[in-house]
Scaffold this active site. Structure first.
Site, PDB file in Angstrom:
ATOM      1  N   ASP A  81       0.979  -1.076   0.024  1.00 17.38           N
ATOM      2  CA  ASP A  81      -0.041   0.160  -0.144  1.00 17.38           C
ATOM      3  C   ASP A  81       0.836   1.077   0.071  1.00 17.38           C
ATOM      4  OD1 ASP A  81      -2.221   1.681  -0.078  1.00 17.38           O
ATOM      5  OD2 ASP A  81      -2.902   0.966   2.087  1.00 17.38           O
ATOM      6  N   LYS A  82       0.048   2.260  -0.106  1.00 19.92           N
ATOM      7  CA  LYS A  82       0.931   3.659  -0.078  1.00 19.92           C
ATOM      8  C   LYS A  82      -0.119   4.663   0.611  1.00 19.92           C
ATOM      9  CE  LYS A  82      -0.144   7.928  -2.084  1.00 19.92           C
ATOM     10  NZ  LYS A  82      -1.707   8.561  -2.425  1.00 19.92           N
ATOM     11  N   HIS A  83       0.754   5.558   1.339  1.00 19.69           N
ATOM     12  CA  HIS A  83      -0.074   6.712   1.988  1.00 19.69           C
ATOM     13  C   HIS A  83       0.650   8.049   1.597  1.00 19.69           C
ATOM     14  CE1 HIS A  83      -2.490   8.203   5.077  1.00 19.69           C
ATOM     15  NE2 HIS A  83      -1.575   9.202   5.143  1.00 19.69           N
ATOM     16  N   SER A  84      -0.281   8.724   1.694  1.00 21.47           N
ATOM     17  CA  SER A  84       0.131  10.449   1.453  1.00 21.47           C
ATOM     18  C   SER A  84      -0.179  11.209   2.593  1.00 21.47           C
ATOM     19  CB  SER A  84      -0.660  10.904   0.207  1.00 21.47           C
ATOM     20  OG  SER A  84      -0.496  12.256   0.137  1.00 21.47           O
ATOM     21  N   THR A 121      -9.143  10.953   0.457  1.00 24.25           N
ATOM     22  CA  THR A 121      -9.586   9.933  -0.504  1.00 24.25           C
ATOM     23  C   THR A 121     -10.859   9.544  -0.556  1.00 24.25           C
ATOM     24  OG1 THR A 121      -7.103   9.149  -0.918  1.00 24.25           O
ATOM     25  CG2 THR A 121      -8.774   7.612  -1.829  1.00 24.25           C
ATOM     26  N   ARG A 169      -8.594  15.932  16.016  1.00 18.28           N
ATOM     27  CA  ARG A 169      -7.566  16.745  15.262  1.00 18.28           C
ATOM     28  C   ARG A 169      -7.756  17.570  14.257  1.00 18.28           C
ATOM     29  NH1 ARG A 169      -3.927  12.520  13.056  1.00 18.28           N
ATOM     30  NH2 ARG A 169      -2.640  14.278  12.511  1.00 18.28           N
ATOM     31  N   SER A 184      -1.107   7.770  13.463  1.00 20.15           N
ATOM     32  CA  SER A 184      -2.270   7.677  12.734  1.00 20.15           C
ATOM     33  C   SER A 184      -2.210   6.966  11.237  1.00 20.15           C
ATOM     34  CB  SER A 184      -2.852   9.207  12.472  1.00 20.15           C
ATOM     35  OG  SER A 184      -4.189   9.117  11.363  1.00 20.15           O
ATOM     36  N   LYS A 188      -3.566   2.451  11.091  1.00 21.64           N
ATOM     37  CA  LYS A 188      -4.391   2.101   9.811  1.00 21.64           C
ATOM     38  C   LYS A 188      -3.503   0.906   9.003  1.00 21.64           C
ATOM     39  CE  LYS A 188      -5.575   6.305   8.450  1.00 21.64           C
ATOM     40  NZ  LYS A 188      -5.476   7.216   9.493  1.00 21.64           N
ATOM     41  N   LYS A 189      -2.321   1.298   8.745  1.00 22.98           N
ATOM     42  CA  LYS A 189      -1.537   0.420   7.674  1.00 22.98           C
ATOM     43  C   LYS A 189      -1.212  -0.662   8.193  1.00 22.98           C
ATOM     44  CE  LYS A 189      -1.974   3.506   4.662  1.00 22.98           C
ATOM     45  NZ  LYS A 189      -3.002   3.159   3.396  1.00 22.98           N
TER      46      LYS A 189
END
Length: 438
Positions: A81-84, A121, A169, A184, A188-189
């Site tokens: 996966d990827k996260h921004s 997203t 937040r 955070s 999740k990841k």
């Protein structure tokens, strides 16, 4: 358990919290036995005093363990996966997930909603009628197994502690905290049961970490905490001194993403960042021998139309229209008012206040001021001209999509102020700035 106010006081005074203290506070947050005010006070204390690496690891693991942790060991391929960290016009996830699947990976993507001035997203995917953005685990697993990817939000059983902290937040000016962002993202990841993770950490005037050194610190924190928690992770530092796509909003960014996948239009900066991130994912998943081969493989999947097909199947699998790709304009909501913002003189675009663009989208209704606020998926901004674009006097630099004439007028004025112009063509930068990690 130590009283929650005592844990807050200790962090307020700069003390190092034990893993037991952090776990107890997170458990109480999940159980609802502490108030929103106490959660906000804890977040503000961390914002001002930070956390040591071991505290950040403890917070990450406690939030992960507040709910289910998925196991994908039955899948016949790597789970990545990827996260921004968030930006304006950052719809990379919508293209990246199907591209990675088209290259042999599985992508169970657990995403967030808009945070501060940045788009989410999940809010983008909610623009699609019928799309179930928060399915139960059974449907989530089914779509990932059959399609290869699913872009969803946190269900009640995935990192529920983070879900509560995230929303608080967003409205208490505690977003820009490295340990809180780290925990955070990774809670999740880690709960998603990944084999590898790639991060897109933004730097610039539209990022939460506007200064390059702060973005590097955030990327380093996430990479080190993730690897410390057992998740192989690398990061790319990317530029957010201008919107990444030429659209900012929800439905307008979905259209931009589908146009990208089908080849109708591909924004240059967006393509550079998307291909680089998918390349990193394939490399981490050992689906390519080197980065060049990985990017070549990604480009082939894009140009063949295979990734667009995967996106369409994902949408249908999660309740959306089966012909969404073919009838995109029929399904996406449209704002009733459209206003163009024109260049004042013949010139080049020299600068963009990207944060102001994001705030303008929120003000139009495309984001939230309070956690409970609804989102207007139709509003947004399109045709955003990039830095270096040559403009004739009166030529549109952006197009506002609004619900009312007053909203459109206010947004147009904000965009006029956000754009700077020059009579000489400015230097443009590669949006992929550097790589951080092993």
């Amino acid at each position: 358990m130590e009283l929650p106010q005592e844990i807050i006081r200790r962090k307020r005074d700069g003390a190092t919290l034990s893993a037991a203290n952090i776990t107890a506070f997170v458990n109480a947050m999940s159980a609802g036995s502490i108030t929103d005010g106490q959660v906000a006070a804890f977040a503000m204390a961390v914002f001002f005093n930070g956390m040591k690496r071991e505290e950040a690891v403890a917070l990450t693991l406690a939030m992960r363990d507040s709910g289910d942790v998925l196991d994908w060991s039955d899948l016949p391929g790597p789970v990545v996966d990827k996260h921004s960290t968030g930006g304006v016009g950052d719809n990379v996830s919508l293209m990246l997930a199907p591209l990675a699947v088209a290259c042999g990976a599985y992508v169970p993507m657990i995403s967030g909603r808009g945070l501060g001035h940045t788009g989410g997203t999940l809010d983008k995917m909610d623009s699609i009628p019928g799309y179930i953005s928060q399915p139960d685990n059974t449907l989530f697993r089914k779509v990932v197994r059959e399609v290869g990817c699913a872009i969803i939000g946190q269900t009640a059983n995935l990192a529920p502690a983070d879900k509560r902290l995230y929303s608080i937040r967003d409205v208490t000016a505690t977003v820009e905290s490295i340990p809180l962002i780290t925990a955070s993202i990774l809670s999740k990841k880690l709960s998603a049961g990944l084999n590898a993770l790639v991060l897109d950490v933004k730097s610039g005037n539209g990022a939460f970490m506007a200064r390059n050194r702060d973005a590097v610190a955030l990327a380093t924190s996430i990479v080190e905490v993730a690897n410390g928690a057992g998740l192989p992770t690398t990061a790319l530092l990317t530029d957010m001194n201008e919107p990444l796509a030429l659209a900012a909003g929800n439905a307008v960014e979905v259209k931009n993403a589908v146009d990208f996948l089908t080849g109708d239009r591909r924004d240059t900066r967006l393509e550079s960042v998307t291909l680089a991130l998918v390349g990193e994912m394939l490399l981490s998943a050992r689906l390519a021998p080197n980065l060049k081969a990985a990017i070549d493989k990604t480009r082939e999947a894009l140009n063949s139309g295979k990734a667009a097909e995967v996106f369409g199947r994902m949408v249908a699998g999660l309740g959306g229209p089966s012909d969404f790709i073919e009838k995109l304009d029929h399904y996406l909501p449209r704002a009733p008012i459209t206003v163009e913002v024109s260049a004042p003189v013949a010139s080049y675009v020299a600068s963009i206040d990207t944060r102001a663009i994001g705030i303008t989208v929120v003000a139009l209704g495309g984001g939230r001021i309070r956690p409970q606020d609804p989102v207007d998926h139709a509003v947004g901004i399109t045709a955003l001209q990039p830095i270096g674009a040559k403009m004739e006097k009166g030529e549109p630099v952006a197009r506002v999509h609004a619900r009312t004439q007053d909203d459109a007028k206010t947004a147009a004025l904000a965009i006029e102020k956000a754009y700077g112009f020059t009579d000489r063509k400015p230097r443009t930068v590669n949006p992929v700035l550097r790589r951080i990690g092993a």
